[in-house]
Design an enzyme around this catalytic site. Sequence first.
Site, mmCIF file in Angstrom:
data_model
loop_
_atom_site.group_PDB
_atom_site.id
_atom_site.type_symbol
_atom_site.label_atom_id
_atom_site.label_comp_id
_atom_site.label_asym_id
_atom_site.label_seq_id
_atom_site.Cartn_x
_atom_site.Cartn_y
_atom_site.Cartn_z
ATOM 1 N N TYR A 1 -43.436 42.287 -8.241
ATOM 2 C CA TYR A 1 -44.177 42.964 -9.309
ATOM 3 C C TYR A 1 -44.363 44.441 -8.911
ATOM 4 C CZ TYR A 1 -47.648 43.549 -12.974
ATOM 5 O OH TYR A 1 -48.307 43.984 -14.089
ATOM 6 N N ASN B 1 -46.616 46.465 -8.250
ATOM 7 C CA ASN B 1 -47.550 46.924 -7.209
ATOM 8 C C ASN B 1 -47.120 46.487 -5.813
ATOM 9 O OD1 ASN B 1 -48.101 44.196 -7.470
ATOM 10 N ND2 ASN B 1 -50.306 44.411 -7.630
ATOM 11 N N LYS B 2 -46.005 45.759 -5.690
ATOM 12 C CA LYS B 2 -45.606 45.218 -4.392
ATOM 13 C C LYS B 2 -44.855 46.264 -3.545
ATOM 14 C CE LYS B 2 -47.001 40.875 -4.778
ATOM 15 N NZ LYS B 2 -47.755 40.843 -6.025
ATOM 16 N N GLN B 3 -44.559 45.903 -2.276
ATOM 17 C CA GLN B 3 -43.902 46.845 -1.353
ATOM 18 C C GLN B 3 -42.590 47.360 -1.933
ATOM 19 O OE1 GLN B 3 -45.342 43.990 -0.342
ATOM 20 N NE2 GLN B 3 -46.371 44.269 1.637
ATOM 21 N N ILE B 4 -41.796 46.466 -2.543
ATOM 22 C CA ILE B 4 -40.672 46.910 -3.365
ATOM 23 C C ILE B 4 -40.760 46.160 -4.694
ATOM 24 C CG2 ILE B 4 -39.177 47.362 -1.364
ATOM 25 C CD1 ILE B 4 -37.489 44.924 -2.271
#
Length: 376
Positions: free
Chosen positions: A187, A189-192
Site C-alpha cells: 500500500y 504508505n509502505k516501504q515500497i
Amino acid sequence: MTAPQHHIARPIPLARPDVGPRELELVAEVLASDTLAMGGFALRFEAGIAALTGRREGVACSSGTAGLHLGVRALGIGEGDEVITTPFSFVASANCLLYERAVPRFVDIEEDSLGIDPDLIEGAASDRTRAILPVHVFGRPCRIEEIDALAKRRGWRLVEDACEGLGSSVGGRPLGGFGDVAVFAFYPNKQITTGEGGMVVTDDAELAETMRSLRNQGRDADGTWLRHVRLGYNYRLDEMSAALGVAQLERLDELRRGRARVAAAYERALGDRDWLRLPRAGAGEIVDWFVYVVRLHPDIDRDALIGRLAALGIPSRPYFSPLHLQPYYREAFGFRPGDFPVTERVAASTLALPFASRLADDDVQHVADALAEAVA
Ligand SMILES: Cc1ncc(COP(=O)(O)O)c(C=O)c1O
C-alpha cells in the site's frame, strides 16, 4: 514580515509515496504494451522480492490481505483450527483466519518490540493449535527467531506477517525469511509501493504452486483458461502495479536512506524529552521503519494531543487500535477491555508522526516543535 513560529511552508503529510522518473518509465512501458495483466513484470517483481528475502519463491498478489489469505488457505488452516497471534496489529492479520473459520488465539505483546510475547505463547496453546502468526510491528522485528524455533519444536506452521517489515532484518536475516510463508504489503504508505499489492514468499515450491492456483481462480499450472481444479480467487497483481514495484525495488536503498535520514532527524529533534519514547531498533536488528510511532507518557491525553497537533497543521494518528476490542471481535469472541493489558496500554499511548522518505529536515523540526508546544 516574520513568519509565525509554527508557520508551515507546505502541508506536511502523514505519509507520502516516493515515485520518480523510473516508476513513470516502467509503468509507461506496460501501458504501451499489450500486456496489462499476467505478464513479465509480475514475474520480475516476484524474483526481486524472493532474492531480497533469501526465499526460493515469490507469489505476487493484489494486497497484503490477499497474501495472508493465500498463505493460510494453502497451509490448510481451516474450521476450528487455532492460530496464535497478536491483538496489536492491523486487522487483516487476524481476519485472514476468520476467512477460513479458524480461531485467532490472541496473546499479549511485549513492551519493547511491540510483537507477540514469546513467553506467553505456550500458555495459549491447545491440542487444536495449528500455527503461529506473528506480526513485525512498524518495521521492527518481533522475536521471530525464538518464535520460529518454538513453532518447529511444536510442529506448528509459521505464517510471518512481514507486511510492515520489508528491508528490516534480525541477526543478519531479512524479515520475511522465517515463516513457512511470509507476507509483504505494498500500500502507498509502505516501504515500497505498488498502489495496491502484496507478495507471499516461501521456500516450498508446492505451497507456491497452490498459492499461484488459488490466486488465479483455481486454475492449474498448465493455465487452461476455463479449467478450475480448486475453489480460487482473483488475487492477481496487474502489470502496472508490478512495474511500479520493480522500479521501487530498484530504488529500495535510496528510499531506505531517505527514511533513515528522517528517523535520525526525529532523534535529534525529539531525543531528550522525558514524556516521550522514540522507536528504536533492538540488538542485532536493522530496522527500516514503515511508520514513525512514538509513545507518550501515560499522563498525556493522546487523543486531545492529536487535535492540538491538527490545529497546528500537523497530521498524526493512533497506531494501532487493539483487534480484540473491534466490535465484531468482541461480539464473536466475547473479548473485553483488560483482556490484553500490554496491548491496551501501548495502544493508548502511540502517536504516528509524519514520516516519508522525502520529508525535509526542517519539516521534522516543525513537527517536533509543534509536538512540544501541544504537549505543554
Ligand atoms: C501488519 C499488516 N498486516 C496486513 C496488512 C494488509 O495489507 P493490505 O493493506 O495491502 O491488504 C497490513 C497493511 O495494511 C499490515 O500493516
